[in-house]
Enzyme design. Structure first.
Site, mmCIF file in Angstrom:
data_model
loop_
_atom_site.group_PDB
_atom_site.id
_atom_site.type_symbol
_atom_site.label_atom_id
_atom_site.label_comp_id
_atom_site.label_asym_id
_atom_site.label_seq_id
_atom_site.Cartn_x
_atom_site.Cartn_y
_atom_site.Cartn_z
ATOM 1 N N TYR A 83 -5.973 -5.231 -6.527
ATOM 2 C CA TYR A 83 -5.624 -5.227 -5.100
ATOM 3 C C TYR A 83 -5.006 -6.565 -4.681
ATOM 4 C CZ TYR A 83 -6.171 -5.033 -0.041
ATOM 5 O OH TYR A 83 -5.924 -5.078 1.313
ATOM 6 N N LYS A 131 0.814 -1.219 0.000
ATOM 7 C CA LYS A 131 0.000 0.000 0.000
ATOM 8 C C LYS A 131 0.846 1.267 0.000
ATOM 9 C CE LYS A 131 -3.658 -2.518 2.389
ATOM 10 N NZ LYS A 131 -4.357 -2.761 3.686
#
Length: 317
Positions: free
Chosen positions: A201, A79
């Protein structure tokens, strides 16, 4: 006469290899504490008795110990890098879609999304990372290739890639992420197809890297945005400062305050057992040990970073 204070950025007074050796020995004596993540089936099989650590300096020097060259699933450590890409793509407009506040809730919590109308608290919670992934997908023609190229350039390792087995495992067990993504989409805060966002993701979380790769990869945040591996200015000095600040306040889930108290460095953890951290103006670093504490952070990773800052004085406080 009072002696002038020592320069906290001066590494010449430290034998980094000796310090890492001491930490490695101490950490291995604590094998058996903590528990590997088991809600993602492919992570449940990772041996818990692993420990590695690496430090990457702006001149390209790397110091490492233990299992620093064993690859692992970086999970939420990714992230940091998608946040960097998103900020470089759309700048402060990102903060209209995701906040910068600590959450106080677990990383996969849905609780605040309804109260705050689909705006996640920060880009390091799963909800915020989905929004960041959506921005990256909208900003680059081939987001997957862009991310892989970015990670290979930052780490200096052209073999960095995503583990398809881990990605499939996450896809099969990611019910909460599916719910989260659809909920955010209901507020028009995801602009791409929900499944496309989720697939990107899962790919970023399934990246396989080792401690040396990751220490090199975050080194740009320690050197005003400049990457030693590639010589590229990845982000501005201001951008590096801002990313470090979010790491400090939100990078270790709902244990960020406790982590700041005991470690005192901007950091980002992942349930694969990795933690990256930054000593501004000094180094990027990574520690890996798969057994987690109750908050989802590497138990021995937190201990190792605590010992490093105490043995060197290299804390931001």
């Amino acid at each position: 006469m009072r002696k002038p204070p020592q320069n906290p950025h001066d590494l010449s007074r430290h034998d980094l290899d000796d310090i890492l050796g001491t930490i490695n020995d101490e950490a291995r004596q604590r094998f058996g504490e903590g528990k590997v993540a088991d809600y993602i089936p492919s992570l449940a099989d990772v041996p818990a008795d692993r420990f590695g650590m690496a430090l990457a300096l702006p001149d390209g020097t790397v110091h490492a110990c233990g299992d620093a060259r064993e690859r692992f699933s970086i999970q939420s450590v990714s992230k940091v890098f998608t946040l960097t890409l998103a900020l470089e793509a759309i700048g402060d407009d990102l903060w209209k879609r995701v906040d910068r506040e600590p959450s106080g809730d677990p990383f996969n919590s849905l609780v605040q999304l309804e109260y705050e109308k689909g705006i996640p608290r920060n880009p390091f919670m799963n909800a915020g990372a989905l929004v960041t992934a959506d921005v990256v997908l909208s900003s680059f023609d081939d987001a997957e290739a862009t991310l892989l190229d970015f990670m290979r350039a930052r780490s200096g390792n052209p073999e960095v890639g995503s583990d398809d087995v881990v990605a499939r495992s996450e896809r099969k067990s990611g019910y909460r992420n599916v719910a989260m993504a659809n909920f955010i989409r209901s507020y028009d805060n995801l602009h791409n197809d929900v499944q496309q966002v989720l697939d990107f993701y899962y790919l970023q979380c399934a990246l396989r890297m080792d401690c040396v790769d990751l220490a090199r990869s975050v080194q740009y945040l320690a050197d005003a945005g400049r990457c030693a591996s590639s010589g590229v200015q990845v982000t501005s000095a201001e951008g590096a400062t801002r990313i470090n600040s979010v790491m400090m306040t939100a990078g270790t889930y709902d244990a960020a305050g406790d982590f700041a108290y005991y470690v005192g460095l901007p950091a980002k953890s992942g349930v694969g057992g990795g933690i990256v951290a930054v000593v501004p103006h000094v180094m990027g670093l990574c520690v890996w040990s798969p057994a987690l504490d109750e908050k989802g952070n590497s138990l021995l990773g937190r201990y190792a970073l605590h010992r490093l800052t105490r043995m060197t004085g290299l804390s931001v406080f």
